[in-house]
Scaffold this motif. Structure first.
Motif, PDB file in Angstrom:
ATOM      1  N   GLY A 224       0.903  -0.829   0.089  1.00  0.00           N
ATOM      2  CA  GLY A 224       0.334   0.385   0.130  1.00  0.00           C
ATOM      3  C   GLY A 224       0.473   0.647   0.049  1.00  0.00           C
ATOM      4  O   GLY A 224       1.681   1.670  -1.065  1.00  0.00           O
ATOM      5  N   GLU A 225       0.618   2.094   1.178  1.00  0.00           N
ATOM      6  CA  GLU A 225       1.596   3.373   0.729  1.00  0.00           C
ATOM      7  C   GLU A 225       3.065   3.649   1.181  1.00  0.00           C
ATOM      8  O   GLU A 225       3.935   3.990   1.165  1.00  0.00           O
ATOM      9  N   ASP A 226       2.940   2.259   1.959  1.00  0.00           N
ATOM     10  CA  ASP A 226       4.606   1.872   2.080  1.00  0.00           C
ATOM     11  C   ASP A 226       5.901   1.808   1.591  1.00  0.00           C
ATOM     12  O   ASP A 226       6.683   1.896   1.329  1.00  0.00           O
ATOM     13  N   ALA A 227       4.808   0.925   0.595  1.00  0.00           N
ATOM     14  CA  ALA A 227       5.593   0.430  -0.930  1.00  0.00           C
ATOM     15  C   ALA A 227       6.016   1.678  -1.987  1.00  0.00           C
ATOM     16  O   ALA A 227       6.379   2.931  -1.558  1.00  0.00           O
ATOM     17  N   LEU A 228       7.695   1.073  -2.504  1.00  0.00           N
ATOM     18  CA  LEU A 228       8.202   2.246  -3.294  1.00  0.00           C
ATOM     19  C   LEU A 228       7.695   2.306  -4.308  1.00  0.00           C
ATOM     20  O   LEU A 228       7.150   1.113  -5.248  1.00  0.00           O
ATOM     21  N   ASP A 229       7.353   3.447  -4.956  1.00  0.00           N
ATOM     22  CA  ASP A 229       7.265   4.112  -6.122  1.00  0.00           C
ATOM     23  C   ASP A 229       7.871   3.740  -7.478  1.00  0.00           C
ATOM     24  O   ASP A 229       9.459   3.483  -6.927  1.00  0.00           O
ATOM     25  N   ASP A 230       7.815   3.998  -8.797  1.00  0.00           N
ATOM     26  CA  ASP A 230       9.011   3.437  -9.385  1.00  0.00           C
ATOM     27  C   ASP A 230       9.813   4.350  -9.413  1.00  0.00           C
ATOM     28  O   ASP A 230      10.886   4.041  -9.978  1.00  0.00           O
ATOM     29  N   GLY A 231       9.636   5.773  -9.206  1.00  0.00           N
ATOM     30  CA  GLY A 231      10.864   6.342  -9.165  1.00  0.00           C
ATOM     31  C   GLY A 231      12.037   6.524  -7.584  1.00  0.00           C
ATOM     32  O   GLY A 231      13.037   6.107  -8.389  1.00  0.00           O
ATOM     33  N   GLU A 232      11.187   6.125  -6.481  1.00  0.00           N
ATOM     34  CA  GLU A 232      11.996   5.572  -5.634  1.00  0.00           C
ATOM     35  C   GLU A 232      13.150   4.130  -5.911  1.00  0.00           C
ATOM     36  O   GLU A 232      14.086   4.119  -5.923  1.00  0.00           O
ATOM     37  N   VAL A 233      12.185   3.564  -6.310  1.00  0.00           N
ATOM     38  CA  VAL A 233      13.151   2.177  -7.072  1.00  0.00           C
ATOM     39  C   VAL A 233      13.839   2.783  -8.138  1.00  0.00           C
ATOM     40  O   VAL A 233      15.659   1.719  -7.712  1.00  0.00           O
ATOM     41  N   ALA A 234      13.587   3.475  -9.148  1.00  0.00           N
ATOM     42  CA  ALA A 234      15.049   3.584  -9.880  1.00  0.00           C
ATOM     43  C   ALA A 234      15.929   4.185  -9.414  1.00  0.00           C
ATOM     44  O   ALA A 234      17.612   3.939  -9.581  1.00  0.00           O
ATOM     45  N   VAL A 235      16.240   5.352  -7.919  1.00  0.00           N
ATOM     46  CA  VAL A 235      16.944   6.491  -7.278  1.00  0.00           C
ATOM     47  C   VAL A 235      17.952   4.904  -6.941  1.00  0.00           C
ATOM     48  O   VAL A 235      19.169   5.509  -6.504  1.00  0.00           O
ATOM     49  N   MET A 236      17.294   4.230  -5.878  1.00  0.00           N
ATOM     50  CA  MET A 236      17.400   3.822  -5.079  1.00  0.00           C
ATOM     51  C   MET A 236      18.500   2.626  -5.901  1.00  0.00           C
ATOM     52  O   MET A 236      19.812   2.080  -5.392  1.00  0.00           O
ATOM     53  N   ALA A 237      18.835   1.911  -7.053  1.00  0.00           N
ATOM     54  CA  ALA A 237      19.476   1.614  -8.083  1.00  0.00           C
ATOM     55  C   ALA A 237      20.861   1.640  -8.102  1.00  0.00           C
ATOM     56  O   ALA A 237      21.372   1.488  -9.090  1.00  0.00           O
TER      57      ALA A 237
END
Length: 406
Positions: A224-237
């Protein structure tokens, strides 16, 4: 807080932090450490000066005190060593707790002891393959090319599920992004945009067709709200590519160089292999793994620190390098002492921005150095130490080549 720029002062010390002679400690940092109060410094890029905190206790305070914010530097032309800011605004490296705590918690799940133990088996196989190839080719060999450059890069690329034909592009963009030359801004900005775009597309692919890689795991983490969105995952990678390969790549070569030029340390590890982790941490503490400083913080309110009144809006840099050499924290701090009583160091950062991939980095170092010593008992430099060429183009400290024989 009124967002203001630390004014330029005639008292600020210009600090290019471009010292790159072997692994000697930067004399300009040593001079700043010796000051009676916090120095004000001027870096090559950015608008305004910054306070520099050098002592272990002071660095620990700034990195854990909520009155000093990394998020607050976004939108400003903050003082730095590179023409183009390395970090993206969405990066966890420029978030403050508690906002960053959610991302760190989700990302750290990929680096638990269980997961890293599984990764370690693959790292051992890869290290053995690389060293088998080096042995088969025979001496002399370039240890940087044969082991240091390949092991961390291939490991993090495999962990993230990056296709092998994209590896050269990742290497090129990483180097361009970390460059310090005044003419590198355009290429650095392009490299950051290309990496951001690449990982954005990769995250979308993994959302549609998940695999067993870390990007798929990050995309599926939380609910839900705690999940990472696409932008967050991309920058984390992107962050993991920069830090996950860069630090370990430099440090494998740096540690090997120290061992090859300090035969008593090499003998110690051969005679007492059970001390490997402790000796590695001591080497990580002593070795200046980068130049100068990293990402600053901004004071959110007036703060008294080491007898200096830091005003709200002032930029504040910390030096993990000087903190690691603080004589108030470590006896004979510039010496490598394999028998030193273990004490935490700051090579991987501190507080809410300590590197989340430390378990992976340590596994890579333990495997690379341990297998190298075990497999090549007669390993030695193939050229005099003074002939080793060192990186002068980026914020890193490492040998460009490390010719060895056995």
């Amino acid at each position: 807080m009124e967002n203001r720029v630390t004014p330029r002062s005639s008292e600020a010390t210009p600090c290019p932090f471009d010292f790159s002679e072997g692994l000697d400690f930067d004399p300009s940092l040593a001079a700043l450490m010796a000051r009676d109060s916090l120095p004000l410094i001027r870096l090559p890029y950015g608008d305004g000066d910054a306070w520099l905190v050098t002592g272990f206790d002071g660095v620990r305070q700034v990195t854990t005190d909520p009155r000093f914010s990394r998020a607050g530097i976004m939108g400003s032309d903050y003082p730095r060593l590179t023409p183009e800011p390395i970090v993206s605004p969405e990066s966890i490296n420029v978030m403050d707790p508690p906002g960053s705590s959610r991302l760190r918690h989700l990302a750290a799940q990929a680096f638990t002891t269980r997961h890293v133990d599984r990764m370690r088996r693959g790292i051992i196989r890869l290290a053995d393959d690389l060293l088998d190839e080096m042995a088969a080719q025979g001496p002399p060999a370039d240890l940087a090319r044969q082991l240091s450059n390949q092991l961390p890069q291939q490991t993090i690329y495999d962990v993230l599920g990056i296709a092998r034909d994209n590896w050269p592009r990742m290497q090129r963009y990483t180097h361009e992004l970390l460059a310090t030359g005044p003419g590198s801004r355009e290429s650095a900005a392009n490299a950051k945009a290309e990496l951001r775009s690449y990982f954005g597309e990769l995250v979308e692919q993994r959302r549609r067709s998940p695999g067993k890689d870390l990007i798929s795991a990050l995309a599926a983490a939380g609910d839900g709200e705690d999940a990472l969105d696409d932008g967050e995952v991309a920058v984390m990678a992107l962050t993991l590519v920069l830090s996950g390969q860069d630090t370990a790549t430099c440090q494998i070569s740096n540690i090997a160089y120290v061992l090859l030029t300090r035969p008593e340390l090499m003998r110690h590890l051969r005679d007492r292999p059970e001390t490997l982790t402790g000796v590695l941490n001591e080497l990580l503490r002593v070795i200046p793994f980068r130049k100068g400083v990293g990402i600053p913080r901004v004071a959110l309110e007036d703060v008294e620190l080491d007898g200096v009144r830091i005003r709200a809006g002032d930029f504040v840099h910390v030096s993990y390098l000087t903190a690691n050499h603080d004589p108030a924290r470590y006896a004979d701090p510039h010496a490598v002492d394999p028998e030193r009583t273990p004490a935490p160091h700051m090579t991987f950062g501190w507080g809410g921005h300590r590197c989340i991939a430390v378990p992976l980095a340590m596994a890579e170092l333990e495997v690379a150095v341990g297998r190298l010593i075990e497999r090549f008992p007669g390993l030695r430099l193939a050229v005099p130490p003074e002939e080793i060429r060192w990186d002068t183009d980026t914020i890193r400290r490492f040998p460009l080549e490390l010719p060895v024989t056995w």
